[in-house]
Design an enzyme around this catalytic site. Structure first.
Site, PDB file in Angstrom:
ATOM      1  N   HIS A 248      -6.825 -33.230  11.289  1.00 29.28           N
ATOM      2  CA  HIS A 248      -7.629 -32.091  11.735  1.00 29.28           C
ATOM      3  C   HIS A 248      -8.953 -31.944  10.994  1.00 29.28           C
ATOM      4  O   HIS A 248      -9.780 -31.120  11.380  1.00 29.28           O
ATOM      5  CB  HIS A 248      -6.824 -30.797  11.565  1.00 29.28           C
ATOM      6  CG  HIS A 248      -5.459 -30.881  12.164  1.00 29.28           C
ATOM      7  ND1 HIS A 248      -4.342 -31.238  11.431  1.00 29.28           N
ATOM      8  CD2 HIS A 248      -5.037 -30.692  13.442  1.00 29.28           C
ATOM      9  CE1 HIS A 248      -3.276 -31.248  12.223  1.00 29.28           C
ATOM     10  NE2 HIS A 248      -3.672 -30.934  13.439  1.00 29.28           N
TER      11      HIS A 248
ATOM     12  N   ARG B 284     -18.591 -17.703  13.332  1.00 26.76           N
ATOM     13  CA  ARG B 284     -18.835 -16.929  12.116  1.00 26.76           C
ATOM     14  C   ARG B 284     -19.026 -17.861  10.916  1.00 26.76           C
ATOM     15  O   ARG B 284     -19.828 -17.600  10.032  1.00 26.76           O
ATOM     16  CB  ARG B 284     -17.701 -15.937  11.841  1.00 26.76           C
ATOM     17  CG  ARG B 284     -18.073 -14.936  10.721  1.00 26.76           C
ATOM     18  CD  ARG B 284     -16.947 -13.980  10.380  1.00 26.76           C
ATOM     19  NE  ARG B 284     -16.493 -13.280  11.561  1.00 26.76           N
ATOM     20  CZ  ARG B 284     -15.212 -13.079  11.866  1.00 26.76           C
ATOM     21  NH1 ARG B 284     -14.263 -13.540  11.088  1.00 26.76           N
ATOM     22  NH2 ARG B 284     -14.893 -12.423  12.961  1.00 26.76           N
TER      23      ARG B 284
ATOM     24  N   ARG C  97     -10.037 -15.755   2.938  1.00 22.37           N
ATOM     25  CA  ARG C  97     -10.147 -15.435   4.364  1.00 22.37           C
ATOM     26  C   ARG C  97     -11.139 -14.290   4.547  1.00 22.37           C
ATOM     27  O   ARG C  97     -11.059 -13.265   3.862  1.00 22.37           O
ATOM     28  CB  ARG C  97      -8.779 -15.042   4.920  1.00 22.37           C
ATOM     29  CG  ARG C  97      -8.850 -14.357   6.274  1.00 22.37           C
ATOM     30  CD  ARG C  97      -7.520 -14.331   6.993  1.00 22.37           C
ATOM     31  NE  ARG C  97      -7.428 -13.252   7.966  1.00 22.37           N
ATOM     32  CZ  ARG C  97      -8.111 -13.177   9.104  1.00 22.37           C
ATOM     33  NH1 ARG C  97      -8.981 -14.135   9.418  1.00 22.37           N
ATOM     34  NH2 ARG C  97      -7.953 -12.153   9.931  1.00 22.37           N
ATOM     35  N   ILE C  98     -12.109 -14.479   5.436  1.00 23.52           N
ATOM     36  CA  ILE C  98     -13.053 -13.414   5.783  1.00 23.52           C
ATOM     37  C   ILE C  98     -12.900 -13.157   7.274  1.00 23.52           C
ATOM     38  O   ILE C  98     -13.528 -13.804   8.092  1.00 23.52           O
ATOM     39  CB  ILE C  98     -14.509 -13.749   5.376  1.00 23.52           C
ATOM     40  CG1 ILE C  98     -14.915 -15.162   5.817  1.00 23.52           C
ATOM     41  CG2 ILE C  98     -14.701 -13.592   3.877  1.00 23.52           C
ATOM     42  CD1 ILE C  98     -16.392 -15.460   5.597  1.00 23.52           C
ATOM     43  N   GLY C  99     -12.038 -12.214   7.597  1.00 28.23           N
ATOM     44  CA  GLY C  99     -11.674 -12.004   8.985  1.00 28.23           C
ATOM     45  C   GLY C  99     -11.830 -10.568   9.441  1.00 28.23           C
ATOM     46  O   GLY C  99     -12.475  -9.752   8.782  1.00 28.23           O
TER      47      GLY C  99
ATOM     48  N   GLU D 162      -3.669  -7.997  11.266  1.00 27.46           N
ATOM     49  CA  GLU D 162      -4.469  -9.185  11.568  1.00 27.46           C
ATOM     50  C   GLU D 162      -3.482 -10.303  11.847  1.00 27.46           C
ATOM     51  O   GLU D 162      -2.312 -10.029  12.105  1.00 27.46           O
ATOM     52  CB  GLU D 162      -5.475  -9.481  10.437  1.00 27.46           C
ATOM     53  CG  GLU D 162      -4.895  -9.472   9.031  1.00 27.46           C
ATOM     54  CD  GLU D 162      -4.255 -10.799   8.659  1.00 27.46           C
ATOM     55  OE1 GLU D 162      -4.975 -11.780   8.465  1.00 27.46           O
ATOM     56  OE2 GLU D 162      -3.004 -10.853   8.559  1.00 27.46           O
TER      57      GLU D 162
ATOM     58  N   GLU E 164      -3.409 -13.788  10.176  1.00 24.52           N
ATOM     59  CA  GLU E 164      -3.446 -15.014   9.386  1.00 24.52           C
ATOM     60  C   GLU E 164      -2.982 -14.904   7.931  1.00 24.52           C
ATOM     61  O   GLU E 164      -2.524 -15.880   7.346  1.00 24.52           O
ATOM     62  CB  GLU E 164      -4.880 -15.588   9.373  1.00 24.52           C
ATOM     63  CG  GLU E 164      -5.346 -16.223  10.658  1.00 24.52           C
ATOM     64  CD  GLU E 164      -5.862 -15.229  11.677  1.00 24.52           C
ATOM     65  OE1 GLU E 164      -5.874 -15.546  12.874  1.00 24.52           O
ATOM     66  OE2 GLU E 164      -6.246 -14.103  11.270  1.00 24.52           O
TER      67      GLU E 164
ATOM     68  N   ASP F 208     -11.665  -2.773  14.724  1.00 27.72           N
ATOM     69  CA  ASP F 208     -11.201  -1.789  15.704  1.00 27.72           C
ATOM     70  C   ASP F 208     -10.137  -0.926  15.045  1.00 27.72           C
ATOM     71  O   ASP F 208      -9.605  -1.277  13.990  1.00 27.72           O
ATOM     72  CB  ASP F 208     -10.658  -2.468  16.961  1.00 27.72           C
ATOM     73  CG  ASP F 208      -9.576  -3.476  16.636  1.00 27.72           C
ATOM     74  OD1 ASP F 208      -8.399  -3.117  16.708  1.00 27.72           O
ATOM     75  OD2 ASP F 208      -9.914  -4.625  16.307  1.00 27.72           O
TER      76      ASP F 208
END
Length: 235
Positions: A7, A27, A90-92, A182, A184, A207
């Site tokens: 991958h 992003r 992680r930036i989510g 979220e 992940e 949201d």
């Protein structure tokens, strides 16, 4: 298995010790082009773009994870095990389940509950509680405190396998103090624990399940700067 992996096509040394990991490939591209000096595309496989550049003199990488625990499980595993990455941040985005966590606020995932069976692979005789790296969390909170106009909360996330929840049961987790949902963090935290590496999920509230407010896809892609800046500062 060695590198390149199935991958990731990057070569040895292409990734920094710290990788910022948004879900959205666009992003990742935005962070690289906006904040990194001399960003280089090191992975284009499947459109999950990975970039490496420098931020204030530090070598930093940013690569998308895709959506959900299976996807971030694959990419974090390969980065930790084959590319000598030590930290994944992680930036989510997340949906608020707390009345005091508003749109565009930042949430730090101290722990991550989940409705996923991702952890069953470890064959533990009980329920595993995935948690973040305290060192990364401490740095992130200190950075947020030093910034102006950053509203944040630290606490528990729900990492859900379902975006469209037919049981409508997500808010049940709120009564146990879970801040937001979220898709992940739990898999990332478990993979980091298994490999002896470090992980932290920093999410911007996109949201609110409480109020029904929501941001647009374009806003989620390009406008959540506080989260990005915090992650870059601690990278």
């Amino acid at each position: 298995m060695g590198i390149p992996t199935p991958h990731i096509s990057a070569k040895t040394g292409d990734f920094a010790k710290t990788v910022l990991m948004p879900g959205d490939p666009l992003r990742a591209k935005f962070v690289a082009e906006t904040y990194l000096e001399d960003p280089v595309l090191v992975n284009p496989v499947r459109g999950i773009n990975g970039y490496t550049g420098t931020y204030q003199g530090k070598k930093v990488s940013v690569m998308a994870s895709g959506m959900g625990m299976p996807s971030i499980g694959i990419y974090s595993y390969e980065l930790f095990n084959y590319y000598d990455v030590d930290n994944i941040i992680r930036i989510g985005t997340a949906g608020s389940m707390h009345p005091d966590l508003k749109i565009r606020d930042v949430a730090f995932g101290m722990g991550a509950c989940t409705n996923s069976s991702f952890g069953s692979q470890f064959e533990l005789p009980g329920t595993y509680a995935p948690i973040c790296s305290f060192e990364l969390l401490k740095k992130a909170v200190e950075t947020a405190e030093a910034m102006e106009d950053v509203n944040y909360k630290v606490g528990n996330f729900l990492s859900s396998d379902t975006f469209y929840d037919d049981s409508m049961g997500t808010m049940k987790w709120a009564k146990m103090g879970v801040l937001c949902v979220e898709m992940e963090a739990a898999a990332l935290y478990m993979t980091a624990a298994r490999t002896g590496k470090n992980a932290l999920a920093i999410c911007t509230i996109s949201d609110s399940i409480v109020t029904g407010e929501a941001t647009t896809a374009q806003e989620r892609q390009t406008s959540f700067h506080n989260m990005m800046k915090i992650a870059l500062e601690i990278a």
